[in-house]
Enzyme design. Sequence first.
Site, short mmCIF file in Angstrom:
data_model
loop_
_atom_site.label_atom_id
_atom_site.label_comp_id
_atom_site.label_asym_id
_atom_site.label_seq_id
_atom_site.Cartn_x
_atom_site.Cartn_y
_atom_site.Cartn_z
N HIS A 13 0.87 -1.20 0.00
CA HIS A 13 0.00 0.00 0.00
C HIS A 13 0.89 1.24 0.00
O HIS A 13 1.50 1.57 1.01
CB HIS A 13 -0.91 0.02 1.24
CG HIS A 13 -1.84 1.19 1.26
ND1 HIS A 13 -3.21 1.04 1.39
CD2 HIS A 13 -1.64 2.53 1.16
CE1 HIS A 13 -3.78 2.24 1.37
NE2 HIS A 13 -2.84 3.17 1.24
N HIS A 15 1.58 5.39 -1.74
CA HIS A 15 1.22 6.56 -2.57
C HIS A 15 2.49 7.12 -3.18
O HIS A 15 3.39 7.55 -2.47
CB HIS A 15 0.54 7.63 -1.71
CG HIS A 15 -0.73 7.14 -1.09
ND1 HIS A 15 -1.96 7.27 -1.69
CD2 HIS A 15 -0.96 6.49 0.08
CE1 HIS A 15 -2.89 6.73 -0.93
NE2 HIS A 15 -2.31 6.24 0.15
N ASN A 41 -5.17 7.27 -6.13
CA ASN A 41 -5.87 8.53 -5.78
C ASN A 41 -5.10 9.77 -6.25
O ASN A 41 -4.75 10.65 -5.47
CB ASN A 41 -6.18 8.60 -4.27
CG ASN A 41 -4.94 8.61 -3.40
OD1 ASN A 41 -3.90 8.06 -3.75
ND2 ASN A 41 -5.03 9.25 -2.25
N LYS A 99 -9.49 -0.20 -5.93
CA LYS A 99 -9.54 0.44 -4.62
C LYS A 99 -10.86 1.13 -4.38
O LYS A 99 -11.30 1.96 -5.18
CB LYS A 99 -8.39 1.46 -4.53
CG LYS A 99 -8.31 2.23 -3.22
CD LYS A 99 -7.76 1.39 -2.06
CE LYS A 99 -7.87 2.12 -0.74
NZ LYS A 99 -6.71 2.90 -0.39
N HIS A 136 -10.47 1.26 1.68
CA HIS A 136 -10.24 2.24 2.75
C HIS A 136 -11.45 2.12 3.67
O HIS A 136 -12.51 2.65 3.36
CB HIS A 136 -10.10 3.65 2.17
CG HIS A 136 -9.77 4.67 3.23
ND1 HIS A 136 -8.58 5.35 3.29
CD2 HIS A 136 -10.48 5.08 4.31
CE1 HIS A 136 -8.57 6.14 4.34
NE2 HIS A 136 -9.70 6.00 4.98
N HIS A 174 -4.55 -0.39 5.75
CA HIS A 174 -4.10 0.35 6.94
C HIS A 174 -4.98 0.13 8.17
O HIS A 174 -5.60 1.05 8.68
CB HIS A 174 -3.92 1.84 6.64
CG HIS A 174 -4.95 2.46 5.73
ND1 HIS A 174 -6.30 2.37 5.95
CD2 HIS A 174 -4.81 3.17 4.59
CE1 HIS A 174 -6.94 3.01 4.99
NE2 HIS A 174 -6.07 3.50 4.15
N ASP A 247 1.49 2.70 3.50
CA ASP A 247 0.64 3.88 3.32
C ASP A 247 1.48 5.15 3.36
O ASP A 247 1.00 6.21 3.77
CB ASP A 247 -0.48 3.94 4.37
CG ASP A 247 -1.57 4.93 4.00
OD1 ASP A 247 -1.66 5.32 2.82
OD2 ASP A 247 -2.33 5.34 4.90
N HIS A 251 3.04 14.64 1.33
CA HIS A 251 2.39 15.93 1.03
C HIS A 251 3.45 17.00 1.24
O HIS A 251 4.30 16.85 2.12
CB HIS A 251 1.24 16.21 2.00
CG HIS A 251 0.05 15.32 1.83
ND1 HIS A 251 -0.96 15.59 0.93
CD2 HIS A 251 -0.30 14.17 2.45
CE1 HIS A 251 -1.88 14.64 1.00
NE2 HIS A 251 -1.50 13.76 1.91
N ALA A 263 -4.07 14.87 5.43
CA ALA A 263 -3.75 13.60 6.09
C ALA A 263 -2.70 12.86 5.29
O ALA A 263 -2.77 12.79 4.07
CB ALA A 263 -5.01 12.76 6.19
C1 NCD Z 1 -3.47 9.16 1.98
C2 NCD Z 1 -3.01 10.20 0.94
O1 NCD Z 1 -2.50 11.24 1.35
O2 NCD Z 1 -3.15 9.94 -0.26
N1 NCD Z 1 -3.50 9.77 3.28
C3 NCD Z 1 -3.43 9.14 4.47
O3 NCD Z 1 -3.54 9.79 5.50
N2 NCD Z 1 -3.22 7.85 4.55
C4 NCD Z 1 -4.76 8.57 1.58
C5 NCD Z 1 -5.16 7.34 2.35
O4 NCD Z 1 -4.58 6.28 2.18
O5 NCD Z 1 -6.09 7.43 3.15
ZN ZN Z 2 -3.24 5.16 1.56
#
Ligand code: NCD
Ligand code: ZN
Length: 345
Positions: A13, A15, A41, A99, A136, A174, A247, A251, A263
């Site tokens: 998992h 990003h 996403n 997803k 999720h 997660h 996860d 950012h 988040a």
């Molecule tokens: C993730 C994101 O920033 O894409 N953020 C997070 O807090 N985990 C999205 C997600 O997996 O919920």
């Molecule tokens: Zn995630």
Amino acid sequence: MNRLRILRPDDWHLHLRDGAALQAVVGFTAQRFGRAIVMPNLKPPITTTALARAYRQRILSALPAGSRFEPLLTLYLTNSTTPDEIDRARACGFIHGVKLYPAGATTHSDAGVSDLERVYGVLAHMEKVGMRLLIHGESTGPDIDVFDRESHFIDTVLEPLLVRFPRLPIVLEHLSTARGVEFIRGARPGIAATITPQHLLHNRNAIFSGGIRPHFYCLPILKREPDREALLEAATSANPRFFLGTDSAPHEKNAKENSCGCAGMFTAHAAIELYAEAFASVGRLDRLEAFASHFGADFYGLPRNTDHITLLNEPCMVPAGYLFGDAELIPYRAGETVGWRLESA
Ligand code: NCD
Ligand code: ZN
């Protein structure tokens, strides 16, 4: 144990974002992991096989020279995903899951599913062709306490979903609660869960220690100490239903340190090292390899990796920040140390 040699792990998992952000972070994962399930996403989301194919090419192009890292793609389920799209995804060979983001649950989830009944037809088709559903698992209603969202989702959405689709393979992503652990342990075959390093290492006090700490804000939000203990027990229990998924969700600094901060925690720079810390904290390093390198591949029906990595039990300093395109990225443990280090190849 000062030196730990394990089969190369995979991250189930992750990003990676896109563009300059992708370029900035993908090398950290590629250095440690053989493969990763890459979340869809983006803005706009990866909703078709054609979009996933192009995104996969961008990821491959962003890899450091000589890297053998393999991105495993996912599709973003929307109210209008069709069974034909699932067939295209199944046939392409590089899409390994679809997803489900409940609309409004997290970063870039506004295109998510607003009412599960609207995707029953697609889920039935996924069940038929054996396409995995990655979830999720948080309820989103404003009346539901943010700390209860996972438990509420399990009780009101997931339990009935498992009954309606008895053969659909599902990963609850997660996992963050003792309730979730108990549920996964007792669920029918074909259900698994990923666990992040932050949910193994911290409880919700981390978000508020001495002031509000936006870099500890992720979704699902960190829970209570008994939840963390249950997750750590599950991860180190050698139960193949629980496996590694960081996860890691980068950012830019300004989006985190903000009156309405995003988040997501960035952990890819030290991901496997952080899991080693967590497993060492309960004297269970002997079980790290199965959690990190066996169970996920087995669940996804993929061969395990064949090469190895070595971790050294030595403190390793984390920089105060990384470049993130034109912006800055604050990593987990910025300016502090992690107790393990990846031995350079
Ligand atoms: C993730 C994101 O920033 O894409 N953020 C997070 O807090 N985990 C999205 C997600 O997996 O919920
Ligand atoms: Zn995630």
